[in-house]
Scaffold this motif. Structure first.
Motif, mmCIF file in Angstrom:
data_model
loop_
_atom_site.group_PDB
_atom_site.id
_atom_site.type_symbol
_atom_site.label_atom_id
_atom_site.label_comp_id
_atom_site.label_asym_id
_atom_site.label_seq_id
_atom_site.Cartn_x
_atom_site.Cartn_y
_atom_site.Cartn_z
ATOM 1 N N ASN A 156 -83.809 2.009 -13.482
ATOM 2 C CA ASN A 156 -83.192 1.022 -12.597
ATOM 3 C C ASN A 156 -81.994 0.373 -13.273
ATOM 4 N N GLY A 157 -82.168 0.013 -14.556
ATOM 5 C CA GLY A 157 -81.074 -0.617 -15.279
ATOM 6 C C GLY A 157 -79.869 0.285 -15.437
ATOM 7 N N VAL A 158 -80.111 1.568 -15.581
ATOM 8 C CA VAL A 158 -79.022 2.536 -15.685
ATOM 9 C C VAL A 158 -78.227 2.586 -14.380
ATOM 10 N N VAL A 159 -78.933 2.713 -13.270
ATOM 11 C CA VAL A 159 -78.256 2.802 -11.969
ATOM 12 C C VAL A 159 -77.460 1.535 -11.689
ATOM 13 N N LEU A 160 -78.093 0.373 -11.929
ATOM 14 C CA LEU A 160 -77.422 -0.898 -11.642
ATOM 15 C C LEU A 160 -76.191 -1.098 -12.517
ATOM 16 N N GLY A 215 -75.415 0.822 -23.221
ATOM 17 C CA GLY A 215 -75.966 -0.408 -22.661
ATOM 18 C C GLY A 215 -76.200 -0.339 -21.172
ATOM 19 N N ILE A 216 -77.378 -0.828 -20.773
ATOM 20 C CA ILE A 216 -77.742 -0.839 -19.359
ATOM 21 C C ILE A 216 -77.783 -2.290 -18.874
ATOM 22 N N HIS A 217 -78.385 -2.492 -17.710
ATOM 23 C CA HIS A 217 -78.421 -3.796 -17.063
ATOM 24 C C HIS A 217 -79.564 -4.613 -17.664
ATOM 25 N N GLY A 218 -79.285 -5.373 -18.727
ATOM 26 C CA GLY A 218 -80.374 -6.058 -19.401
ATOM 27 C C GLY A 218 -79.908 -7.266 -20.193
ATOM 28 N N TRP A 219 -80.820 -8.206 -20.380
ATOM 29 C CA TRP A 219 -80.512 -9.490 -20.997
ATOM 30 C C TRP A 219 -80.023 -9.410 -22.438
ATOM 31 N N PRO A 220 -80.550 -8.548 -23.282
ATOM 32 C CA PRO A 220 -80.022 -8.532 -24.661
ATOM 33 C C PRO A 220 -78.516 -8.314 -24.714
ATOM 34 N N TYR A 221 -78.001 -7.468 -23.811
ATOM 35 C CA TYR A 221 -76.564 -7.220 -23.783
ATOM 36 C C TYR A 221 -75.808 -8.442 -23.284
ATOM 37 N N TRP A 222 -76.359 -9.121 -22.293
ATOM 38 C CA TRP A 222 -75.677 -10.295 -21.745
ATOM 39 C C TRP A 222 -75.675 -11.448 -22.738
ATOM 40 N N ASN A 223 -76.714 -11.548 -23.538
ATOM 41 C CA ASN A 223 -76.723 -12.558 -24.597
ATOM 42 C C ASN A 223 -75.587 -12.288 -25.583
ATOM 43 N N ASP A 224 -75.393 -11.028 -25.959
ATOM 44 C CA ASP A 224 -74.279 -10.663 -26.839
ATOM 45 C C ASP A 224 -72.944 -10.952 -26.163
ATOM 46 N N ASP A 225 -72.848 -10.638 -24.875
ATOM 47 C CA ASP A 225 -71.611 -10.890 -24.133
ATOM 48 C C ASP A 225 -71.246 -12.371 -24.142
ATOM 49 N N LEU A 226 -72.241 -13.222 -23.959
ATOM 50 C CA LEU A 226 -71.980 -14.660 -23.925
ATOM 51 C C LEU A 226 -71.462 -15.137 -25.284
#
Length: 373
Positions: free
Chosen positions: A310-314, A344-355
């Motif tokens: 799911n994270g890959v598709v999103l 990287g897929i659709h997931g919080w660890p990546y968004w934490n790094d992005d922030l």
């Protein structure tokens, strides 16, 4: 005799067919886990709130240094269990006719800047995921800006809906744009000293799309915007099916109570790509992954593999719409910066790094919110 399908069932089958077709078009298959819990989430200085003369009656449990301007509770607030001097505040919304919870970390040194952090499609009613699935309160612990993290608003796209919607037997009159841009700023100015015109806004997925749309429509409030894995073109082919499908899967509610049927004017009014002309002169920080599982994706169960798919598709959809937005905004000079991760897929660890990256690249400089010592 075959039983007739319910309207909800017909809607689910119709939307699912569209989603499967679009997912097939994306053509990405994965085997990894971390599809966190999101889908498709006045000029002049306002006087800072003054500290009470006496020591506060209560301090937050385990509150970390630096303390600074954070060590007393504001009106309507209690200490939040996430610590880091975060307060959980009840703010009255006349437009929604109810209290809205907002997690707030005050600026360390009475600064007047604010950063609004918007959640994803599966936003909870007890806390904003930026404080649990990421660590925003730790990322900005030393900084001189106020974190503003609204709680609730699942599937809302933080917009004003056309009509009330029933979710789990409770009726909501979603008017999130009005709350965030007209009602909440007065409270933040009075209680936390946040100026109405010195704010940034950031979000992931649903919240990323909303952050861009709100920044475009309220330039007097927001001076910088960050979008992490957002859907930057909700009126693109296929998105008229994908977005309602994701919403219906989460809330089992009428997704068209939001902006009306596909093609209605409100869809375009909340499409960042169609609002690109209003965003060219504002600093923007936009990211998307490659939809290839990366360092945080290590599936250890069938459920984890499914979640990763799911994270890959999103993330594939997000990356495509982010590229489309980049092509549009780059037609003329702008202040947008795009970062595309190689994995990287659709997931919080990546968004934490992005922030954390957006903090140094744009947020603190745009708001002049670096801590002084």
């Amino acid at each position: 005799m075959t039983k007739a399908a319910s309207p909800a069932g017909r809607l689910r089958r119709k939307l699912t067919a569209g989603a499967l077709a679009l997912a097939t078009a994306v053509g990405v298959v994965a085997a990894s886990p971390a599809y966190a819990q999101d889908s498709a989430g006045s000029a002049g200085d306002a006087p800072a709130a003054a500290a009470p003369a006496a020591a506060p009656a209560q301090l937050p449990p385990g509150g970390e240094d630096p303390m600074g301007h954070r060590n007393w509770l504001r009106a309507g607030c209690s200490w939040d269990p996430v610590q880091s001097w975060v307060q959980l505040c009840d703010v009255w919304s006349p437009s929604m006719n109810r209290m809205i919870k907002v997690q707030v970390q005050p600026a360390r040194q009475a600064g007047n800047a604010g950063l609004y952090l918007l959640d994803g499609l599966r936003a909870r009613d007890d806390w904003n995921a930026w404080t649990h699935d990421a660590q925003a309160q730790r990322t900005f612990l030393w900084d001189n800006l106020t974190l503003v993290m609204p709680v609730g608003g699942q599937v809302s796209f933080y917009s004003n809906w056309q009509r009330p919607v029933d979710i789990n037997g409770q009726t909501y009159n979603y008017q999130w744009e009005t709350f965030l841009t007209e009602e909440l700023p007065g409270y933040l100015q009075n209680e936390f000293g946040v100026r109405r015109d010195n704010n940034a806004i950031a979000g992931l997925s649903m919240g990323g799309s909303a952050a861009a749309a709100l920044a475009a429509k309220h330039r007097d409030q927001f001076k910088q915007v960050s979008v992490f894995s957002g859907y930057m073109n909700p009126t693109a082919p296929g998105m008229y099916s994908m977005i309602p499908l994701a919403m219906f899967d989460q809330c089992k509610c009428d997704p068209f109570a939001m902006w009306g049927p596909p093609g209605s004017p409100d869809w375009g009014a909340n499409d960042p790509l169609l609002l690109a002309d209003r965003l060219r002169d504002i600093p923007m920080y936009l990211t998307a992954g490659s939809a290839i599982p990366g360092q945080y994706d290590q599936p250890d169960s069938l459920q984890a593999v499914f979640n990763t798919f799911n994270g890959v598709v999103l993330e594939g959809l997000s990356r495509g719409s982010t590229i489309a937005f980049q092509n549009t905004i780059n037609a003329e000079p702008n202040q947008a910066k795009f970062e595309y991760r190689t994995t990287g897929i659709h997931g919080w660890p990546y968004w934490n790094d992005d922030l954390m990256s957006a903090r140094l690249e744009q947020i603190l400089p745009a708001l002049k919110a670096h801590a002084w010592w």
